[in-house]
Scaffold this motif. Structure first.
Motif, PDB file in Angstrom:
ATOM      1  N   ARG A  68       4.531   3.989   1.829  1.00 59.24           N
ATOM      2  CA  ARG A  68       3.159   4.737   1.381  1.00 59.24           C
ATOM      3  C   ARG A  68       2.838   6.032   2.672  1.00 59.24           C
TER       4      ARG A  68
ATOM      5  N   SER B 116       0.141   8.334   4.459  1.00 60.22           N
ATOM      6  CA  SER B 116      -1.417   8.188   5.238  1.00 60.22           C
ATOM      7  C   SER B 116      -2.025   9.372   4.715  1.00 60.22           C
TER       8      SER B 116
ATOM      9  N   ALA C 247      -8.015   4.306  13.829  1.00 58.62           N
ATOM     10  CA  ALA C 247      -7.967   5.118  12.630  1.00 58.62           C
ATOM     11  C   ALA C 247      -7.511   4.827  11.529  1.00 58.62           C
ATOM     12  N   VAL C 248      -6.706   3.764  11.536  1.00 57.40           N
ATOM     13  CA  VAL C 248      -6.009   3.229  10.293  1.00 57.40           C
ATOM     14  C   VAL C 248      -6.159   1.808  10.071  1.00 57.40           C
ATOM     15  N   PRO C 249      -6.269   1.479   8.721  1.00 65.08           N
ATOM     16  CA  PRO C 249      -6.465   0.043   8.660  1.00 65.08           C
ATOM     17  C   PRO C 249      -5.267  -1.114   8.909  1.00 65.08           C
ATOM     18  N   THR C 250      -4.277  -0.731   8.319  1.00 63.69           N
ATOM     19  CA  THR C 250      -3.237  -1.726   8.289  1.00 63.69           C
ATOM     20  C   THR C 250      -2.009  -1.301   9.294  1.00 63.69           C
TER      21      THR C 250
ATOM     22  N   TYR D 174       0.097   1.445   8.500  1.00 65.35           N
ATOM     23  CA  TYR D 174       0.133   2.755   8.998  1.00 65.35           C
ATOM     24  C   TYR D 174      -0.155   2.640  10.505  1.00 65.35           C
TER      25      TYR D 174
END
Lengths: 357, 448
Positions: B93, B95, B189-192, B195
């Motif tokens: 995916r 970002s 800055a990113v959740p998982t 990323y």
């Protein structure tokens, strides 16, 4: 030779003989030409066709020249749509020019990089070698037609960029003869350091780069009571939690954990709606239809009202979107949309019928 | 919360319909013991047939499912196999907002759901500089030449037919983009983990050591101490590689990836493999190797992939990916199912060689325990680590810390920022922290 090799299936035997003949005459080093029948000499024309790199010492630089004025014309035609007329645009790529001063040109160090005054780095705040910019424009630009620029055009475009960066006057003509002089004006020419441990080759003291692999941090593998307290420096901001979509759907639906549900049904619908509106815009629908108003064709609110309660509404509308139609809403015809993917048409129609937002 | 108890294999149907709002809140606050009691109550309140079934056992066992009582599909129904229909959620995916042009963007590998060390080729992360192509291998050529004719005896051209006749090597190596975890230099800055760390993959690569080709062209190794690698895509991406690495035999001209040819997104039909070095140097769609007597300062080593320091200088030619690790299960954006036992699992790697040790902390770095390393441990490859853990339902902060065979220990954010500030973009190998709260939700935090 090149053509000859493309036909290698039928000429394999002949080719092997030829290569063998060519190579057997040379006095080979131990491993030189070790693999009989494999590879062939590159012709001078082939090397010329591909060997286009330009080094910091300008080895590889083609002869030629171009003026700021020519460059501006070329830039507006071939570069501005992504980079902006003045190389300032941040819309598609990071900006090319800006952030450098006359003082920087004297010192060769862009002051904004250390003072924190720079909102964003541009190409000319970073680059220390003018050859890099020439090489890159020549090999990779314009974005959709790389390698289409002739050397004179590359010189001209670079001349225009140098003028935008206030390094050269508007009547300047850049050429292979004076590019080394321009190098001496580059605002960040002294802005690089190779004093680090992340170069995997020989260190500077042995003619290579860097410090020979010495790291710049020295953590210890402490095991017990390593510190008094845990200091949290940063946590995930709420917007970032949801900015990457529904995390529940980015993990397996079985196993030791589940993806955390970040959007919830309402937010998920909102996100889907936003996506479909973008699809509708991209597909050209919104040029003629408003969500709540007639433009050329009916507003989607009117479509929903007309088809309310009709069980075959979805199928009929899918047919109309694809094949076009006339008469239902007046004399202006709806053009056929054969170019749209079936699944996209379905998504759009379902979105309209569910009360497009 | 609802998802938590929906796991297959449990005797009881999903509880959401049996729990009052109050009860749901109680679960949300971490009172899992309460959940168990409510199941019993819910079971008793059920309509007779379902209750009877539940008391006898799991309907998934008591009643044979369709796949046990019918004919399955024949061989070669799918000549090129695909993952199960139930595996549709693990995808590479993008970002959102990271890049505005898909041709110069990144897609991240879903590390949160991968096992072992090999990245399935279809989930390998992508980074293109001017889009990807599916190149006709019969028309692809590799040229070896010199910045100066005197640097080799003969510039040569090789076809795929020829390269694939040469002695080959197969090696497992990680590839990590220099900008991996770059979004996190300043703050979370990113959740998982997809990323934060998903510009990381590991494959078995098959190809020819580049040294063989340079030998074959009679390269003068005394003078030619640098190699320029160039791609056949529109960007004709170029990077400088040190000759020492080529001489070591580690640098390969690879055509194979995990038993098949490279995927187009990963450089089909030919790419450079530069073990331990950031991905940008692993030039895809490799068409030319030039040997030279000085580095080239190409765009991706003079404008990008340079690391800004607090003093305003940029580090140039930073290439090695230093030791790093991350826990992938459990990780940010996941929720633990329940209290009790978990196998905490993650990945460690070093661009300087083998991983020697990985330690895991459950209290934010105050105390550490050494994890099990799954062997064989390989040079410049991902190494899977595992450690047992019983979650007592209390908040926890999980961290992993890698040490490589040189003795280098992965730094904390505090240590890294002290030297490099927060604007380096590249080469962020700081210790990653995942915070777990009572509800079981895991989120990304930074411990200094």
């Amino acid at each position: 030779m090149f053509k000859f090799s493309s036909a290698s299936f039928c000429l394999r035997g002949t080719k092997t003989l030829l290569v063998f003949a060519l190579f057997s005459a040379s006095t080979a080093a131990l491993a030189f030409d070790n693999f009989k029948g494999v590879g062939r000499p590159a012709t001078p024309a082939e090397v010329k066709a591909w060997d286009i790199d330009v080094r910091p010492d300008f080895k590889g630089l083609p002869k030629g020249s171009g003026s700021v004025e020519q460059g501006q014309e070329l830039f507006e035609a071939k570069c501005a749509s992504c980079h902006g007329t003045f190389g300032e645009s941040n819309e598609v790529f990071t900006p090319l020019v800006g952030g450098t001063t006359k003082d920087d040109m004297k010192t060769g160090r862009v002051k904004g990089l250390s003072s924190g005054e720079l909102p964003q780095r541009t190409t000319f705040t970073k680059v220390a070698t003018i050859s890099t910019v020439f090489d890159y424009i020549q090999r990779a630009m314009p974005w959709t037609a790389p390698k289409s620029l002739k050397p004179d055009e590359v010189y001209a475009i670079l001349a225009y960029m140098l003028n935008l960066s206030e390094m050269v006057p508007a009547d300047f003509v850049l050429s292979d003869k004076n590019i080394a002089e321009v190098q001496k004006l580059l605002p960040n020419r002294n802005g690089m350091t190779t004093e680090h441990g992340m170069w995997p080759g020989a260190p500077a003291k042995k003619g290579g780069i860097g410090n020979g692999g010495v790291p710049d941090t020295a953590n210890k593998a402490c095991m017990k009571n390593c510190k008094q307290e845990v200091q949290i420096g940063s946590t995930l901001p709420e917007y970032a939690r949801t900015a990457h979509g529904e995390l529940a759907e980015q993990n397996r639906s079985f196993g030791p954990v589940r993806g955390t549900r970040t959007l919830g049904p309402e937010a998920a619908k909102k996100a889907a709606d936003a996506g479909t509106l973008e699809l509708a815009t991209k597909s050209g629908c919104m040029a003629c239809h408003g969500i709540k108003s007639k433009i050329v064709g009916p507003g989607y609110n009117e479509v929903v009202a007309r088809y309310a309660g009709q069980t075959d509404a979805e199928a009929r509308l899918i047919g109309k979107v694809k094949a076009g139609g006339q008469g239902v809403w007046g004399s202006v015809p709806m053009p056929p949309n054969a170019h749209l993917k079936d699944e996209d048409v379905k998504t759009l129609v379902q979105w309209i019928l569910s009360g497009a937002k | 919360m609802v998802d938590i108890v929906k796991q297959p294999g449990r005797l009881r149907p999903a509880p959401e319909n049996f729990l009052s709002d109050e009860q749901v809140k109680a679960v949300g606050s971490g009172r899992r013991d309460f959940l168990r009691r409510s199941f019993i109550a819910a079971g008793a309140a059920l309509a007779a047939p379902l209750a009877a079934r539940a008391s006898e056992g799991d309907p998934n066992i008591l009643q044979n499912p369709a796949w046990t009582t019918s004919l399955g599909q024949p061989v070669a129904t799918r000549p090129y196999g695909l993952p199960s229909q139930y595996e549709s959620q693990l995808l590479r995916r993008e970002s959102p907002g990271l890049a505005r042009v898909g041709g110069a963007s990144v897609s991240f590998a879903p590390l949160q759901g991968l096992f072992g060390i090999i990245t399935p080729s279809g989930l390998h992360f992508e980074r293109h500089h001017q889009g990807w192509h599916d190149i006709d291998p019969s028309k692809h050529r590799l040229m070896v030449n010199g910045s100066d004719d005197s640097l080799l005896k003969k510039a040569k051209v090789y076809t795929l037919d020829e390269l694939m006749r040469l002695p080959s090597a197969s090696r497992i190596h990680f590839i990590e983009c220099g900008a991996n975890t770059g979004l996190e230099w300043g703050n979370v800055a990113v959740p998982t983990v997809q990323y934060t760390h998903g510009m990381l993959s590991c494959s078995e690569f098959t190809g020819v050591p580049l040294k063989y080709l340079l030998d074959d062209c009679g390269v003068d190794y005394k003078k030619a101490r640098y190699v320029l690698a160039e791609g056949a895509d529109g960007s004709s991406m170029t990077r400088t590689i040190p000759m020492e690495m080529v001489e070591s035999g580690e640098v390969m001209v690879a055509y194979g990836q995990n038993g098949e040819m490279l995927r187009p997104e990963n450089g089909y039909p030919l790419r450079l493999v530069v073990p331990g070095v950031q991905g940008v140097s692993w030039v895809k769609w490799l068409r030319r190797i030039e040997v030279g007597d000085q580095p080239y300062a190409t765009k991706d080593e003079a404008v990008h992939y340079i690391d800004l320091l607090p003093n305003g200088l940029h580090r140039q030619y930073s290439s090695i990916q230093e030791a790093k690790s991350v826990i992938t299960t459990p990780s940010g954006g996941q929720t633990l199912l329940d209290h009790g036992f978990y196998n905490v699992s993650g990945l460690a790697w070093s661009g300087r060689g083998k991983i020697k040790q990985v330690d895991v902390s459950f209290d934010g770095g105050i105390n550490w325990q050494t994890a099990r390393l799954e062997g064989p441990i390989q040079n410049k490859a991902l190494t899977r680590f595992n450690i047992n853990w019983v979650w007592d339902g209390k908040p926890a902060i999980l961290q992993s810390r890698a040490m490589d065979e040189t003795g280098y220990v992965q730094p904390t954010y505090g240590q890294l920022r002290k030297v490099r500030g927060t604007k380096s973009i590249y080469h962020n190998n700081a210790i990653q922290s995942w915070k777990i709260i009572e509800s079981g939700e895991v989120s990304n935090v930074q411990v200094l």
